[in-house]
Write a protein that holds these residues in place. Structure first.
Motif, PDB file in Angstrom:
ATOM      1  N   VAL A   1       4.182   2.049  10.516  1.00  0.00           N
ATOM      2  CA  VAL A   1       3.501   1.940   9.228  1.00  0.00           C
ATOM      3  C   VAL A   1       3.761   0.573   8.595  1.00  0.00           C
ATOM      4  O   VAL A   1       2.857  -0.071   8.050  1.00  0.00           O
ATOM      5  CB  VAL A   1       3.945   3.081   8.289  1.00  0.00           C
ATOM      6  CG1 VAL A   1       3.418   2.841   6.871  1.00  0.00           C
ATOM      7  CG2 VAL A   1       3.458   4.423   8.814  1.00  0.00           C
ATOM      8  N   VAL A   2       5.012   0.102   8.674  1.00  0.00           N
ATOM      9  CA  VAL A   2       5.351  -1.205   8.099  1.00  0.00           C
ATOM     10  C   VAL A   2       4.591  -2.321   8.823  1.00  0.00           C
ATOM     11  O   VAL A   2       4.035  -3.242   8.195  1.00  0.00           O
ATOM     12  CB  VAL A   2       6.873  -1.438   8.185  1.00  0.00           C
ATOM     13  CG1 VAL A   2       7.211  -2.882   7.811  1.00  0.00           C
ATOM     14  CG2 VAL A   2       7.601  -0.474   7.260  1.00  0.00           C
TER      15      VAL A   2
ATOM     16  N   ILE B   1       1.793  -2.052  10.448  1.00  0.00           N
ATOM     17  CA  ILE B   1       0.375  -1.954  10.102  1.00  0.00           C
ATOM     18  C   ILE B   1       0.138  -2.490   8.691  1.00  0.00           C
ATOM     19  O   ILE B   1      -0.851  -3.185   8.413  1.00  0.00           O
ATOM     20  CB  ILE B   1      -0.091  -0.500  10.239  1.00  0.00           C
ATOM     21  CG1 ILE B   1      -0.129  -0.108  11.719  1.00  0.00           C
ATOM     22  CG2 ILE B   1      -1.463  -0.303   9.619  1.00  0.00           C
ATOM     23  CD1 ILE B   1      -0.332   1.358  11.961  1.00  0.00           C
ATOM     24  N   ALA B   2       1.053  -2.167   7.770  1.00  0.00           N
ATOM     25  CA  ALA B   2       0.915  -2.646   6.392  1.00  0.00           C
ATOM     26  C   ALA B   2       0.976  -4.166   6.323  1.00  0.00           C
ATOM     27  O   ALA B   2       0.369  -4.788   5.442  1.00  0.00           O
ATOM     28  CB  ALA B   2       2.004  -2.036   5.519  1.00  0.00           C
ATOM     29  N   ILE B   3       1.699  -4.790   7.249  1.00  0.00           N
ATOM     30  CA  ILE B   3       1.777  -6.260   7.281  1.00  0.00           C
ATOM     31  C   ILE B   3       0.575  -6.856   8.000  1.00  0.00           C
ATOM     32  O   ILE B   3      -0.017  -7.849   7.549  1.00  0.00           O
ATOM     33  CB  ILE B   3       3.085  -6.703   7.966  1.00  0.00           C
ATOM     34  CG1 ILE B   3       4.292  -6.263   7.116  1.00  0.00           C
ATOM     35  CG2 ILE B   3       3.106  -8.215   8.181  1.00  0.00           C
ATOM     36  CD1 ILE B   3       5.629  -6.522   7.784  1.00  0.00           C
TER      37      ILE B   3
ATOM     38  N   ALA C   1      -2.478  -5.516   8.562  1.00  0.00           N
ATOM     39  CA  ALA C   1      -3.811  -5.278   7.985  1.00  0.00           C
ATOM     40  C   ALA C   1      -4.213  -6.380   7.008  1.00  0.00           C
ATOM     41  O   ALA C   1      -5.271  -7.011   7.175  1.00  0.00           O
ATOM     42  CB  ALA C   1      -3.848  -3.906   7.319  1.00  0.00           C
ATOM     43  N   PRO C   2      -3.416  -6.680   5.972  1.00  0.00           N
ATOM     44  CA  PRO C   2      -3.814  -7.777   5.071  1.00  0.00           C
ATOM     45  C   PRO C   2      -3.798  -9.135   5.766  1.00  0.00           C
ATOM     46  O   PRO C   2      -4.611 -10.002   5.447  1.00  0.00           O
ATOM     47  CB  PRO C   2      -2.771  -7.705   3.952  1.00  0.00           C
ATOM     48  CG  PRO C   2      -1.612  -6.968   4.521  1.00  0.00           C
ATOM     49  CD  PRO C   2      -2.186  -6.016   5.508  1.00  0.00           C
TER      50      PRO C   2
ATOM     51  N   LEU D   1      -9.553  -1.686   7.342  1.00  0.00           N
ATOM     52  CA  LEU D   1      -8.825  -0.453   7.020  1.00  0.00           C
ATOM     53  C   LEU D   1      -9.219   0.692   7.950  1.00  0.00           C
ATOM     54  O   LEU D   1      -8.381   1.497   8.359  1.00  0.00           O
ATOM     55  CB  LEU D   1      -9.069  -0.071   5.566  1.00  0.00           C
ATOM     56  CG  LEU D   1      -8.420  -0.984   4.516  1.00  0.00           C
ATOM     57  CD1 LEU D   1      -8.796  -0.527   3.108  1.00  0.00           C
ATOM     58  CD2 LEU D   1      -6.906  -1.009   4.673  1.00  0.00           C
TER      59      LEU D   1
ATOM     60  N   VAL E   1      -7.494   0.115  11.205  1.00  0.00           N
ATOM     61  CA  VAL E   1      -6.074   0.429  11.070  1.00  0.00           C
ATOM     62  C   VAL E   1      -5.859   1.935  11.050  1.00  0.00           C
ATOM     63  O   VAL E   1      -4.949   2.476  11.701  1.00  0.00           O
ATOM     64  CB  VAL E   1      -5.495  -0.231   9.806  1.00  0.00           C
ATOM     65  CG1 VAL E   1      -4.093   0.302   9.517  1.00  0.00           C
ATOM     66  CG2 VAL E   1      -5.459  -1.738   9.968  1.00  0.00           C
TER      67      VAL E   1
ATOM     68  N   VAL F   1      -3.606   4.157  13.633  1.00  0.00           N
ATOM     69  CA  VAL F   1      -2.516   5.060  13.219  1.00  0.00           C
ATOM     70  C   VAL F   1      -2.787   6.473  13.698  1.00  0.00           C
ATOM     71  O   VAL F   1      -1.894   7.166  14.209  1.00  0.00           O
ATOM     72  CB  VAL F   1      -2.355   5.011  11.686  1.00  0.00           C
ATOM     73  CG1 VAL F   1      -1.358   6.073  11.218  1.00  0.00           C
ATOM     74  CG2 VAL F   1      -1.908   3.634  11.231  1.00  0.00           C
TER      75      VAL F   1
END
Length: 379
Positions: free
Chosen positions: A16-17, A19-21, A23-24, A86, A89, A93
């Motif tokens: 998750v971390v 992907i969170a990095i 994606a943006p 998104l 992503v 996930v």
């Protein structure tokens, strides 16, 4: 093994971390490369050239169309690009989570299919793999136990069917002699009658064993509870077994408080202690004492039956309560039961909410029955 979700939780959090990095980062990369950055001029030239060839318009009209579609609607395209990123992503996930479910599903399929191999999952799901393998081991053991019990029952039925012939042949033979010689001497006639009665009793015992096998497999235990004077029941049983114990110089003693009472099914509990006492007398040394002791501890009554005899081997101690298990490998046609006495005793004790156990060494063999002291209200 405990439910250690830490490895799986760390793996999911790490994904998750990341992907969170990413994606943006991917979104900003697209923005600064295609819209405001390095490839913006190349993309604009390509779009204008496409308009000239496709729509047959001038270069300046193509530039104007590019301005209207992209430069003036920059926010819309950025939003659309963000949505696409998104969605990608989210798909990534979801595919990662689905992989875990697929692994667990494959492990369950392997469990259901009863395949012989060990169930292996991803390292972060070792705790699930351990539980599935534990269930698999228990199911395999249960299946083996059922097959062994069925085989023991089949062997027992064959033995009993064979054993029925011997006493039946003797009964028919001696009755034929008595019928053919009505003037037979009294002493000889009495001896033949005694032998016939002995064989008939053995025949009845074998037939009862057949009934026990059927009842054990087809009937569930239904209790009819009442208040029982346990001290009196145990003393009465000791007296009833005197004719069986006395010829070998054996004694049965009872040590129990007077008026020790319990709430249960009198007939079925009597069968429990009958089976245990008969077993103790059968396997004890001559000229020894079988001790019956009952004591109450809080809300539990414990009854122990102790005899001195050859110890039960440790590897067989946990099997004596299994149905159709007989301690003697070689079954005598004159002794030995169907291997149901202790199994039935365990079923009855369990139905009363109690427990039964055995321990044995070179000094003594002890069977213990623990029963809850119940009342009509809570039974």
């Amino acid at each position: 093994m405990k439910n250690d979700h830490s490895a799986l939780r760390r793996k999911i959090i790490l994904q998750v971390v990341l992907i969170a990095i990413l994606a943006p980062a991917l979104w900003f990369l697209i923005q600064y490369l295609l819209i405001d950055g390095l490839f913006q001029a190349a993309f604009a030239e390509w779009f204008v050239h496409l308009c000239e060839n496709l729509f047959k318009i001038s270069y300046y009209d193509g530039v104007n169309m590019y301005q209207q579609l992209f430069r003036n609607n920059r926010g819309v395209w950025l939003s659309a690009g963000l949505i696409v990123v998104l969605l990608l992503v989210f798909y990534f996930v979801l595919s990662r989570m689905t992989r875990y479910f697929n692994e667990v599903s494959a492990g369950i399929d392997q469990l259901v299919d009863e395949s012989g191999g060990e169930i292996v999952l991803s390292p972060e799901m070792d705790f699930i793999a351990a539980k599935l393998n534990e269930i698999k081991t228990k199911l395999d053991k249960r299946e083996r136990d059922v097959k062994e019990a069925e085989q023991r029952k089949n062997d027992l039925v064959v033995d009993l069917a064979h054993d029925l012939r011997t006493p039946l042949t003797s009964v028919i033979g001696y009755l034929s002699l008595l019928d053919e010689a009505p003037d037979m001497p009294v002493e000889q006639k009495a001896r033949y009658i005694g032998i016939t009665l002995e064989k008939a009793n053995r025949l009845e015992q074998l037939i009862n064993e057949f009934f026990d096998i059927t009842r054990f497999n087809l009937q569930s235990i239904v209790l009819e509870r009442e208040k029982i004077n346990l001290s009196f029941m145990l003393q009465q049983m000791a007296d009833e077994f005197y004719p069986l114990a006395a010829p070998a110089g054996k004694q049965v003693t009872v040590n129990a408080p007077e008026d020790l009472s319990i709430w249960g099914d009198a007939d079925k509990l009597a069968r429990v202690f009958n089976n245990l006492l008969k077993n103790a007398i059968s396997y004890s040394f001559d000229h020894t004492t079988i001790e019956i002791e009952a004591i109450q501890r809080d809300e539990i009554i414990e009854v122990s039956i102790t005899n001195q005899g050859n110890p039960i081997p440790a590897q067989k101690l946990n099997q004596v309560f299994e149905k159709f298990f007989r301690l003697d490998e070689a079954r005598s046609s004159h002794s030995g039961g169907a291997g149901l006495g202790l199994a039935i005793a365990r079923e009855i004790v369990t139905a009363h909410g109690g427990a039964i156990s055995a321990q044995s060494d070179e000094h003594a063999t002890i069977f213990r029955v623990s029963l809850p002291v119940q009342t009509p209200a809570n039974s």
